[in-house]
Design an enzyme around this catalytic site. Structure first.
Site, PDB file in Angstrom:
ATOM      1  N   GLY A  55       0.825  -1.201   0.000  1.00 50.93           N
ATOM      2  CA  GLY A  55       0.000   0.000   0.000  1.00 50.93           C
ATOM      3  C   GLY A  55       0.856   1.246   0.000  1.00 50.93           C
ATOM      4  O   GLY A  55       2.053   1.192   0.319  1.00 50.93           O
ATOM      5  N   CYS A  82       5.317  -6.120   1.658  1.00 54.72           N
ATOM      6  CA  CYS A  82       5.692  -4.706   1.639  1.00 54.72           C
ATOM      7  C   CYS A  82       5.010  -3.957   2.796  1.00 54.72           C
ATOM      8  O   CYS A  82       5.394  -4.129   3.941  1.00 54.72           O
ATOM      9  CB  CYS A  82       5.376  -4.092   0.286  1.00 54.72           C
ATOM     10  SG  CYS A  82       6.210  -2.502   0.006  1.00 54.72           S
ATOM     11  N   TYR A  83       4.008  -3.124   2.537  1.00 55.56           N
ATOM     12  CA  TYR A  83       3.288  -2.459   3.627  1.00 55.56           C
ATOM     13  C   TYR A  83       2.714  -3.488   4.587  1.00 55.56           C
ATOM     14  O   TYR A  83       2.619  -3.236   5.790  1.00 55.56           O
ATOM     15  CB  TYR A  83       2.175  -1.577   3.065  1.00 55.56           C
ATOM     16  CG  TYR A  83       1.442  -0.787   4.134  1.00 55.56           C
ATOM     17  CD1 TYR A  83       1.915   0.453   4.539  1.00 55.56           C
ATOM     18  CD2 TYR A  83       0.300  -1.290   4.739  1.00 55.56           C
ATOM     19  CE1 TYR A  83       1.265   1.174   5.524  1.00 55.56           C
ATOM     20  CE2 TYR A  83      -0.365  -0.579   5.731  1.00 55.56           C
ATOM     21  CZ  TYR A  83       0.121   0.658   6.122  1.00 55.56           C
ATOM     22  OH  TYR A  83      -0.525   1.367   7.114  1.00 55.56           O
ATOM     23  N   HIS A 172       7.920  -7.485  -3.541  1.00 56.25           N
ATOM     24  CA  HIS A 172       6.623  -7.860  -4.121  1.00 56.25           C
ATOM     25  C   HIS A 172       6.755  -9.173  -4.909  1.00 56.25           C
ATOM     26  O   HIS A 172       7.179  -9.171  -6.061  1.00 56.25           O
ATOM     27  CB  HIS A 172       6.116  -6.755  -5.052  1.00 56.25           C
ATOM     28  CG  HIS A 172       5.608  -5.557  -4.331  1.00 56.25           C
ATOM     29  ND1 HIS A 172       4.303  -5.433  -3.919  1.00 56.25           N
ATOM     30  CD2 HIS A 172       6.247  -4.430  -3.917  1.00 56.25           C
ATOM     31  CE1 HIS A 172       4.141  -4.273  -3.300  1.00 56.25           C
ATOM     32  NE2 HIS A 172       5.308  -3.651  -3.279  1.00 56.25           N
ATOM     33  N   GLU A 174       4.338 -10.868  -6.112  1.00 56.37           N
ATOM     34  CA  GLU A 174       3.229 -11.027  -7.046  1.00 56.37           C
ATOM     35  C   GLU A 174       3.519 -10.503  -8.439  1.00 56.37           C
ATOM     36  O   GLU A 174       2.829 -10.863  -9.397  1.00 56.37           O
ATOM     37  CB  GLU A 174       1.961 -10.353  -6.490  1.00 56.37           C
ATOM     38  CG  GLU A 174       1.991  -8.838  -6.428  1.00 56.37           C
ATOM     39  CD  GLU A 174       2.593  -8.281  -5.143  1.00 56.37           C
ATOM     40  OE1 GLU A 174       2.189  -7.172  -4.751  1.00 56.37           O
ATOM     41  OE2 GLU A 174       3.457  -8.953  -4.542  1.00 56.37           O
ATOM     42  N   ASP A 230     -16.301 -11.499 -22.206  1.00 57.49           N
ATOM     43  CA  ASP A 230     -16.952 -11.573 -20.899  1.00 57.49           C
ATOM     44  C   ASP A 230     -18.457 -11.816 -21.018  1.00 57.49           C
ATOM     45  O   ASP A 230     -19.002 -12.760 -20.432  1.00 57.49           O
ATOM     46  CB  ASP A 230     -16.708 -10.286 -20.101  1.00 57.49           C
ATOM     47  CG  ASP A 230     -15.239  -9.978 -19.936  1.00 57.49           C
ATOM     48  OD1 ASP A 230     -14.418 -10.907 -20.096  1.00 57.49           O
ATOM     49  OD2 ASP A 230     -14.893  -8.819 -19.652  1.00 57.49           O
ATOM     50  N   LYS A 372      -9.902 -12.288 -15.804  1.00 65.45           N
ATOM     51  CA  LYS A 372     -10.051 -12.434 -17.250  1.00 65.45           C
ATOM     52  C   LYS A 372      -9.540 -13.789 -17.743  1.00 65.45           C
ATOM     53  O   LYS A 372     -10.194 -14.443 -18.567  1.00 65.45           O
ATOM     54  CB  LYS A 372      -9.292 -11.308 -17.964  1.00 65.45           C
ATOM     55  CG  LYS A 372      -9.535 -11.231 -19.460  1.00 65.45           C
ATOM     56  CD  LYS A 372     -10.888 -10.610 -19.741  1.00 65.45           C
ATOM     57  CE  LYS A 372     -11.072 -10.320 -21.222  1.00 65.45           C
ATOM     58  NZ  LYS A 372     -12.306  -9.574 -21.489  1.00 65.45           N
TER      59      LYS A 372
END
Length: 516
Positions: A55, A82-83, A172, A174, A230, A372
């Site tokens: 964040g 992180c945060y 991070h 991710e 979608d 997605k």
């Protein structure tokens, strides 16, 4: 649903959704909830583990967001990122300070202690590339924690309280810039938290069909079909659940890709035998956009017209009670985030207007738990052709936002023709599936050129193609010059009104999710 799950607590990071994508890719269901709703989510989701996101705030500030104490009292395996690491330390008795050495971008950590978190990544002394993005740093650990990795700018780059199964990293994992971040997250969910990974599209499809039947009963459903992946997957899924209780309404705005409307009508009427109302409203849309240049005003004009046309057609369907939309999980997260409140939008033209109260329709959103890539996997599970579900993303407002400046029928025709040639050449070269998204933009610029023995003063067309693994970051695609040259030559020869073609080589940094 009855799946093992992970609660992701969002502190406002631009890349929180990437955490969820990585966890889902490992077969584990997860949900993102803002930090101030985490206690409620813990009670309803009943997760087997918790991840605290990064964040932009600083724990050194009095008003900074914090993790609810019930998260620590739950006794669940926890990973802070992180945060997330900083708030763990700040709340459990450690110390975080601002103004120390900042780390932004690529860095290396050195593993200092064997840990399940680093299994398959490296042993003690191994140096591993990671992606850092922090200004504050931890300067003292809470009781029970120890350092398991360091970096040049973060002496507490990874920490662990093995007894309580609480782990935290300053980097991070991710993002794709941490090459083996996915392995680290898998280690946390599978090795440390003991999850087996029971999240599959086959199970989701069966559960979704049952939920749709339970929600709709004998009612009638209208689906706003945009022709995109979608809404198409949503329509096929709902049709499998309730058959001819579903009617699709396809509003042709006149701003679609070349041949798009014919493909949609053929697919749904002829192949799937799904009741479909095709409304050609191109004159209304092009008329409403006449003289409009501002891109946000274009969105609003298109959104209002879409709602008006859709409402007029849906009101003719007797007994309609439900409106089906292809809402995805990112739409849900963005509408109720750590920074904002809820909002309701018509998905096929998201960000352009709300769902009017007068429509009095109850929403059916069978894809609202999916990203997605998961929607594409579900489409294949439902029998949609891979070529269809693998199509490049196309914006709800259509070609209107790929024509900077005023929209005219002539400009739309030029762009449709050029875009069709571009995609045709990409497919012929076997490059379509290598590219995440490719499209043409008709620039509001004219240039002098020479064609044959005459001077011309015509439009400049820009071509764009990007590669992406997550839809959040991207790099320009490195086209073979022969393909790019052939494409440009065809466009100039076959499309009247274009005398110059340029290729866009800008990249998209982390957190950018706009592809228009």
């Amino acid at each position: 649903m009855n799946h093992q799950s992970v609660l992701i607590v969002d502190f406002g990071s631009q890349v929180t959704q990437l955490i969820a994508r990585r966890v889902r890719e490992s077969g584990v269901y997860c949900e993102i909830h803002p930090y101030d709703k985490a206690a409620e989510a813990l009670a309803t989701l009943k997760p087997a583990a918790i991840i605290l996101s990064g964040g932009p705030a600083s724990t050194t500030e009095a008003e900074s967001p914090r993790a609810d104490s019930v998260l620590f009292e739950a006794g669940l395996p926890m990973l802070g990122i992180c945060y997330g690491e900083q708030t763990i330390c700040a709340e459990l008795g450690g110390k975080v300070e601002a103004g120390h050495h900042r780390e932004f971008g690529r860095a290396e950590i050195e593993i200092r202690k064997d840990s399940a978190l680093f299994q398959g990544i490296g042993a003690i002394g191994h140096r591993e590339p990671v992606w850092m993005s922090h200004g504050d740093r931890v300067t003292a650990l809470p009781p029970g924690f120890e350092v398991i990795a360091v970096s040049d700018g973060a002496p507490f780059a990874a920490i662990a309280d093995e007894a309580r199964k609480i782990y935290a990293v300053q980097f991070h994992p991710e993002v794709v810039h941490t090459p083996r971040g996915k392995t680290l997250l898998w280690n946390f969910t599978h090795l440390i938290a003991g999850l087996t990974g029971d999240w599959t599209m086959a199970r989701f499809k069966d559960e979704a069909v049952a939920r749709i039947r339970d929600q709709v009963g004998k009612g009638r459903v209208i689906c706003g079909l945009s022709g995109g992946v979608d809404s198409s997957v949503a329509a096929v899924l709902i049709h499998e659940a309730i058959g001819d209780q579903l009617t699709c309404v396809y509003v042709d705005t006149g701003l679609m890709r070349s041949g798009e409307s014919d493909q949609v009508v053929s697919l749904f009427r002829n192949h799937y035998n799904i009741p479909l109302i095709h409304v050609d409203a191109s004159k209304e849309f092009l008329g409403g956009l006449a003289g409009v240049s501002d891109p946000e005003t274009k969105r609003k004009v298109i959104g209002k017209l879409f709602i008006d046309v859709f409402d007029a057609e849906s009101s003719k369907i007797e007994g309609a009670e439900f409106l089906a939309q292809g809402t995805l999980y990112p739409d849900v997260v963005e509408s109720v985030s750590a920074r904002g409140g809820p909002s309701a939008v018509i998905k096929s033209h998201h960000n352009v207007g709300g769902l009017p109260d007068y429509m009095k329709l109850k929403l059916v959103e069978p894809l609202r738990e999916l990203f997605k890539d998961e929607v594409r996997a579900l489409g294949v599970e439902l029998g949609l052709h891979p070529d269809f579900v693998g199509r490049h993303p196309f914006p709800g407002p259509g070609l209107a936002i790929r024509i900077p400046g005023e929209i005219t029928p002539e400009k739309v025709t030029v762009l449709q023709q050029a875009d069709a040639i571009y995609l045709d050449e990409i497919r012929k070269a076997g490059l379509y599936d290598e590219i995440w998204q490719a499209f043409a933009v008709l620039l509001p610029v004219k240039t002098v050129g020479v064609m044959g023995d005459a001077r011309t003063y015509e439009n400049v067309l820009a071509l764009r193609a990007v590669t992406s693994t997550d839809g959040m970051t991207a790099d320009f695609y490195e086209f073979p010059w022969a393909v790019l040259g052939k494409t440009a030559t065809r466009i100039i020869n076959e499309v009247r009104g274009v005398n110059r073609v340029v290729y866009d080589v800008t990249s998209k940094p982390p957190g950018t999710i706009e592809w228009e």
